[in-house]
Design a protein around this motif. Sequence first.
Motif, PDB file in Angstrom:
ATOM      1  N   ALA A   1       0.826  -1.211   0.000  1.00  0.00           N
ATOM      2  CA  ALA A   1       0.000   0.000   0.000  1.00  0.00           C
ATOM      3  C   ALA A   1       0.859   1.259   0.000  1.00  0.00           C
ATOM      4  CB  ALA A   1      -0.929  -0.002   1.213  1.00  0.00           C
ATOM      5  N   ALA A   2       2.043   1.162   0.599  1.00  0.00           N
ATOM      6  CA  ALA A   2       2.946   2.319   0.647  1.00  0.00           C
ATOM      7  C   ALA A   2       3.755   2.458  -0.636  1.00  0.00           C
ATOM      8  CB  ALA A   2       3.884   2.197   1.844  1.00  0.00           C
ATOM      9  N   GLY A   3       3.678   1.461  -1.498  1.00  0.00           N
ATOM     10  CA  GLY A   3       4.382   1.518  -2.778  1.00  0.00           C
ATOM     11  C   GLY A   3       5.861   1.197  -2.677  1.00  0.00           C
ATOM     12  N   ILE A   4       6.242   0.398  -1.696  1.00  0.00           N
ATOM     13  CA  ILE A   4       7.640  -0.001  -1.542  1.00  0.00           C
ATOM     14  C   ILE A   4       7.706  -1.517  -1.376  1.00  0.00           C
ATOM     15  CG2 ILE A   4       8.313   2.198  -0.502  1.00  0.00           C
ATOM     16  CD1 ILE A   4       8.338   0.801   2.214  1.00  0.00           C
ATOM     17  N   THR A   5       8.915  -2.067  -1.489  1.00  0.00           N
ATOM     18  CA  THR A   5       9.073  -3.503  -1.306  1.00  0.00           C
ATOM     19  C   THR A   5       8.999  -3.853   0.179  1.00  0.00           C
ATOM     20  OG1 THR A   5      11.483  -3.389  -1.087  1.00  0.00           O
ATOM     21  CG2 THR A   5      10.579  -3.604  -3.326  1.00  0.00           C
ATOM     22  N   THR A   6       8.659  -5.110   0.458  1.00  0.00           N
ATOM     23  CA  THR A   6       8.592  -5.545   1.850  1.00  0.00           C
ATOM     24  C   THR A   6       9.952  -5.418   2.517  1.00  0.00           C
ATOM     25  OG1 THR A   6       6.838  -7.120   1.277  1.00  0.00           O
ATOM     26  CG2 THR A   6       7.959  -7.452   3.388  1.00  0.00           C
ATOM     27  N   GLY A   7      11.008  -5.729   1.777  1.00  0.00           N
ATOM     28  CA  GLY A   7      12.356  -5.603   2.335  1.00  0.00           C
ATOM     29  C   GLY A   7      12.691  -4.174   2.690  1.00  0.00           C
ATOM     30  N   ASN A   8      12.218  -3.237   1.885  1.00  0.00           N
ATOM     31  CA  ASN A   8      12.553  -1.827   2.110  1.00  0.00           C
ATOM     32  C   ASN A   8      11.865  -1.255   3.339  1.00  0.00           C
ATOM     33  OD1 ASN A   8      13.948   0.510   1.386  1.00  0.00           O
ATOM     34  ND2 ASN A   8      12.202   1.322   0.252  1.00  0.00           N
TER      35      ASN A   8
END
Length: 203
Positions: free
Chosen positions: A36-43
């Motif tokens: 939802a935030a538009g980033i990867t899970t790792g990030n």
Amino acid sequence: MQTLKEDVRQSILRAARNEFQSHDYTGASMRRISAAAGITTGNIYRYFTNKEELFEALVGPIYEKIVHYILDLKKELERSYAGEDNGLKYLNMVEETIVGLFLEYSAELTILMNRSSGSKYGQVKERMVSLIVTILEDAFTAGPQNAGELTTADRQSARMLAGTIVEGVCLILREHEDGETVKRLVNEFVFLYHLGMQHRCTR
């Protein structure tokens, strides 16, 4: 290491707010939040070590505000009695400021009061009840017809009223998301509480 960006952090917090409103703490997903935030899970873990830290960043400051606010009310009540006031002056503070608190932070309060099971804030309602009980007990013993002694009936009444206050607020937050509706209902709830306390403390 790339500098962490505040706008990304805020985007994560917004996504987390929506996720925690829809799911209890234990059921919330860092994967859904990152998407939802538009980033990867790792990030996302470059900004928040784990779900607990993210939850703390979202609701921790609001919890501190509430506790600080309740303790300020208690101090104001004590000052009112020390000045030979009727002890009801502090109730006006409730009406004047609590509505603003609920209007500004209704989403975070909903999460804190209704969605925190499984987190360190899982017992937050009981903590709120305990704090409010101390205020009500002071109000009962300082009333004009009281001798400053807290009876068993007073303790029972304080506990019942404190529980009703907290559960009433939780119900409003659980059933309504619109800020203006929350404001109106909390305002009405506080007004009725104010009237009841006036009667209880002056009888």
